[in-house]
Design an enzyme around this catalytic site. Structure first.
Site, PDB file in Angstrom:
ATOM      1  N   HIS A 142      33.474  14.210  11.922  1.00 11.97           N
ATOM      2  CA  HIS A 142      34.260  15.245  11.236  1.00 11.97           C
ATOM      3  C   HIS A 142      33.964  15.094   9.742  1.00 11.97           C
ATOM      4  O   HIS A 142      33.684  13.985   9.268  1.00 11.97           O
ATOM      5  CB  HIS A 142      35.733  14.967  11.536  1.00 11.97           C
ATOM      6  CG  HIS A 142      36.702  15.969  11.012  1.00 11.97           C
ATOM      7  ND1 HIS A 142      37.109  15.984   9.704  1.00 11.97           N
ATOM      8  CD2 HIS A 142      37.365  16.966  11.629  1.00 11.97           C
ATOM      9  CE1 HIS A 142      37.994  16.964   9.541  1.00 11.97           C
ATOM     10  NE2 HIS A 142      38.171  17.578  10.700  1.00 11.97           N
ATOM     11  N   ASP A 220      37.585   6.272  12.880  1.00 10.79           N
ATOM     12  CA  ASP A 220      38.316   7.510  12.688  1.00 10.79           C
ATOM     13  C   ASP A 220      38.970   7.800  14.036  1.00 10.79           C
ATOM     14  O   ASP A 220      38.313   8.256  14.975  1.00 10.79           O
ATOM     15  CB  ASP A 220      37.350   8.629  12.274  1.00 10.79           C
ATOM     16  CG  ASP A 220      38.028   9.999  12.270  1.00 10.79           C
ATOM     17  OD1 ASP A 220      39.177  10.095  12.739  1.00 10.79           O
ATOM     18  OD2 ASP A 220      37.392  10.957  11.803  1.00 10.79           O
ATOM     19  N   GLN A 223      41.528  11.623  16.790  1.00  9.64           N
ATOM     20  CA  GLN A 223      41.617  12.214  18.128  1.00  9.64           C
ATOM     21  C   GLN A 223      41.868  11.158  19.201  1.00  9.64           C
ATOM     22  O   GLN A 223      42.022  11.503  20.368  1.00  9.64           O
ATOM     23  CB  GLN A 223      40.325  12.981  18.463  1.00  9.64           C
ATOM     24  CG  GLN A 223      39.992  14.117  17.521  1.00  9.64           C
ATOM     25  CD  GLN A 223      40.973  15.284  17.605  1.00  9.64           C
ATOM     26  OE1 GLN A 223      41.802  15.382  18.511  1.00  9.64           O
ATOM     27  NE2 GLN A 223      40.902  16.187  16.631  1.00  9.64           N
ATOM     28  N   LYS A 246      48.820  15.088  14.896  1.00  8.66           N
ATOM     29  CA  LYS A 246      48.048  15.249  16.137  1.00  8.66           C
ATOM     30  C   LYS A 246      48.671  14.454  17.284  1.00  8.66           C
ATOM     31  O   LYS A 246      48.118  14.360  18.369  1.00  8.66           O
ATOM     32  CB  LYS A 246      46.605  14.785  15.923  1.00  8.66           C
ATOM     33  CG  LYS A 246      45.815  15.697  14.980  1.00  8.66           C
ATOM     34  CD  LYS A 246      44.363  15.303  14.954  1.00  8.66           C
ATOM     35  CE  LYS A 246      43.616  15.813  13.754  1.00  8.66           C
ATOM     36  NZ  LYS A 246      43.430  17.246  13.717  1.00  8.66           N
ATOM     37  N   CYS A 384      35.122  21.690  11.446  1.00  6.54           N
ATOM     38  CA  CYS A 384      34.902  20.729  10.343  1.00  6.54           C
ATOM     39  C   CYS A 384      33.825  19.727  10.716  1.00  6.54           C
ATOM     40  O   CYS A 384      33.940  18.526  10.419  1.00  6.54           O
ATOM     41  CB  CYS A 384      36.190  20.005   9.959  1.00  6.54           C
ATOM     42  SG  CYS A 384      37.468  21.123   9.413  1.00  6.54           S
TER      43      CYS A 384
HETATM   44  N1  C6P Z   1      40.502  17.709  13.058  1.00  5.96           N
HETATM   45  C1  C6P Z   1      40.380  19.771  14.311  1.00  5.96           C
HETATM   46  O1  C6P Z   1      40.750  20.912  14.586  1.00  5.96           O
HETATM   47  P1  C6P Z   1      43.578  15.402   9.069  1.00  5.96           P
HETATM   48  O2  C6P Z   1      43.228  16.813   8.682  1.00  5.96           O
HETATM   49  O3  C6P Z   1      43.473  14.454   7.895  1.00  5.96           O
HETATM   50  O4  C6P Z   1      44.859  15.294   9.804  1.00  5.96           O
HETATM   51  O5  C6P Z   1      42.466  14.956  10.138  1.00  5.96           O
HETATM   52  C2  C6P Z   1      41.107  15.031   9.829  1.00  5.96           C
HETATM   53  C3  C6P Z   1      40.277  14.689  11.021  1.00  5.96           C
HETATM   54  C4  C6P Z   1      39.491  13.540  10.979  1.00  5.96           C
HETATM   55  N2  C6P Z   1      38.772  13.153  12.034  1.00  5.96           N
HETATM   56  C5  C6P Z   1      38.751  13.855  13.170  1.00  5.96           C
HETATM   57  C6  C6P Z   1      37.936  13.355  14.326  1.00  5.96           C
HETATM   58  C7  C6P Z   1      39.503  15.028  13.280  1.00  5.96           C
HETATM   59  O6  C6P Z   1      39.476  15.718  14.411  1.00  5.96           O
HETATM   60  C8  C6P Z   1      40.267  15.460  12.175  1.00  5.96           C
HETATM   61  C9  C6P Z   1      41.033  16.749  12.224  1.00  5.96           C
HETATM   62  C10 C6P Z   1      41.166  18.970  13.303  1.00  5.96           C
HETATM   63  O7  C6P Z   1      39.398  19.251  14.854  1.00  5.96           O
HETATM   64  C11 C6P Z   1      41.423  19.764  12.053  1.00  5.96           C
HETATM   65  S1  C6P Z   1      39.965  20.114  11.162  1.00  5.96           S
END
Ligand code: C6P
Length: 430
Positions: A142, A220, A223, A246, A384
């Site tokens: 991401h 990371d 998910q 999430k 993203c």
């Molecule tokens: N992915 C998706 O629709 P934040 O925005 O900081 O809570 O998370 C960022 C992020 C980082 N790593 C991974 C693997 C992610 O999936 C995400 C967030 C969402 O896929 C929003 S772009």
């Protein structure tokens, strides 16, 4: 958790989740929408990788905080200040237990995964990464686990390297790992579970390999933590980042877990109130962990809401959640594969409930819009992860992503509507 825990657990147990009862905990799941023709549609929420819905326990915790506890934390000696501080720090304890960290000193509240990774890139990276050093990522990251390292590499004269993924099934090509981990590798930062492919990466083995060479690893886990039991001591990762929203928690709150020795060695991320011990006009000393990394008034309500989310998930049981989602995903995949022209991106043997797809020449946004007209919420776009799309030779996918409150009936309805979309956009009946 070992890398093949899912396979092992699935073979020994057949999970039944009381999904009907669970759904009653989520007021938003009974939302209805009126279509242009006046028909009322029920919400089918399949955009859980973007953010999850909130159970009443979390909504109540937020309201209770503002109604009965609202005050700044760590500052006041009045009763409300004590209540707010207790609730805030108690949430930190719950989070620490949830991921089995050794102590609350290792749990830094952040705005989310993005801020947690930026914190490490800034505070650890700018101190320890030197010109010529290498940072190893994967090609399926991401942007939140890519851009902070690009910025750092530019700033420090370092190099980014990438473990490739296979286009055929969305798994990391780990066979040549020794080629990517070199004498110069100073950090490995990878996603535990892909937000595009759903792939659960074999991070345990990767961490072991990295540690044999003295290289720290950041996961990371945006998910992963919401869907898989996570034990940071068993994983032995050095840093782990995830987001509250999430995993049934509020937005604007997340967590950086880091081993204490790393946090001790790192400089603060931001300066301001609460992160200091003593301040003079020309210098300052830093507060104890983890407060050294929490400058300014934190997201108190968010942290308390996250604590409630952690309680809620723990009451159901993370193993149960994993297994239920696993079964739901297997069912969804098999039903989707019935459809001619359906192309699924990501067919890893170990995967979570994130399914990216493309159907014939139907643009992913058209598909998402068509599904939305029937009340089904999915995401369409690059998620993203533009480098992933570029390697796949596409601009976007439609993505359905599940959580434990989704049902087999919802998947059947989704399949029915995808089939209707297929006809609507000119592929005829099967
Ligand atoms: N992915 C998706 O629709 P934040 O925005 O900081 O809570 O998370 C960022 C992020 C980082 N790593 C991974 C693997 C992610 O999936 C995400 C967030 C969402 O896929 C929003 S772009």
């Amino acid at each position: 958790m070992s890398d093949n825990v899912l396979e092992k657990e699935i073979s020994v147990s057949d999970v039944i989740l009381e999904v009907k009862r669970i759904r009653n905990d989520f007021p938003i799941l009974s939302e209805r929408f009126s279509s242009e023709t006046g028909t009322v549609k029920s919400l089918v929420y399949f955009d859980n990788a973007a953010t999850t819905q909130k159970p009443r326990a979390v909504l109540d915790a937020l309201q209770n905080y503002y109604q009965h506890q609202n005050a700044n934390v760590h500052r006041a000696i009045h009763k409300l200040g004590e209540r707010a501080t207790f609730a805030y720090e108690n949430s930190r304890k719950k989070v620490a237990q949830f991921i089995n960290s050794r102590s609350t000193r290792e749990i830094v509240f952040t705005r989310g995964t993005t801020e947690a990774i930026n914190l490490v890139a800034h505070s650890w990276g700018r101190k320890f990464i030197k010109p010529g050093d290498e940072i190893l990522l994967s090609e399926m990251e991401h942007h939140s686990n890519l851009i902070p390292w690009q910025l750092l590499a530019k700033d420090r004269g370092a190099l980014l390297r990438f473990i490739p993924f296979s286009k055929s099934n969305g798994t990391l090509q780990m066979a040549n790992l020794n080629h990517f981990i070199t004498e110069k590798t100073r950090l490995i930062s990878v996603t535990h579970m892909s937000n595009v492919f759903g792939t659960i990466n074999p991070v345990r083995g990767l961490i072991q390999k990295a540690h044999e060479r003295g290289i720290p690893v950041l996961l990371d886990a945006a998910q992963a933590v919401p869907h898989l039991p996570t034990d940071v001591q068993e994983l032995d990762c050095d840093f782990l980042a995830f987001s509250g929203h999430k995993m049934c928690g509020p937005t604007g709150i997340g967590v950086l877990y880091a081993k204490e020795k790393f946090l001790e060695d790192m400089d603060p991320y931001q300066g301001g109130g609460e992160m200091i011990s003593s301040v003079w006009l020309d210098k300052a000393t830093w507060n104890e962990l983890p407060h050294k990394f929490e400058a300014g008034t934190p997201n108190i309500a968010g942290a308390i809401g996250l604590g409630a989310a952690v309680d809620y998930l723990s009451d159901i049981g993370m193993e149960k959640i994993t297994l239920y989602e696993q079964k739901l995903t297997t069912y969804a995949l098999s039903r989707m594969q019935e459809i001619t022209e359906m192309k699924i991106f990501g067919l890893a043997p170990f995967r979570g409930g994130v399914i990216s797809f493309y159907m014939g020449k139907i643009h992913p946004h058209d598909m998402a819009q068509y599904l939305d007209s029937e009340g089904i919420a999915v995401r369409a776009g690059h998620h993203c992860a533009q480098p992933v799309m570029r390697k796949l030779g596409i601009l976007a996918t439609t993505r359905a992503s599940f959580y434990f409150y989704n049902t087999y009936e919802e998947i059947d309805f989704f399949i029915e509507i995808v089939k209707k979309a297929r006809e609507f956009f000119g592929y005829g009946t099967q």
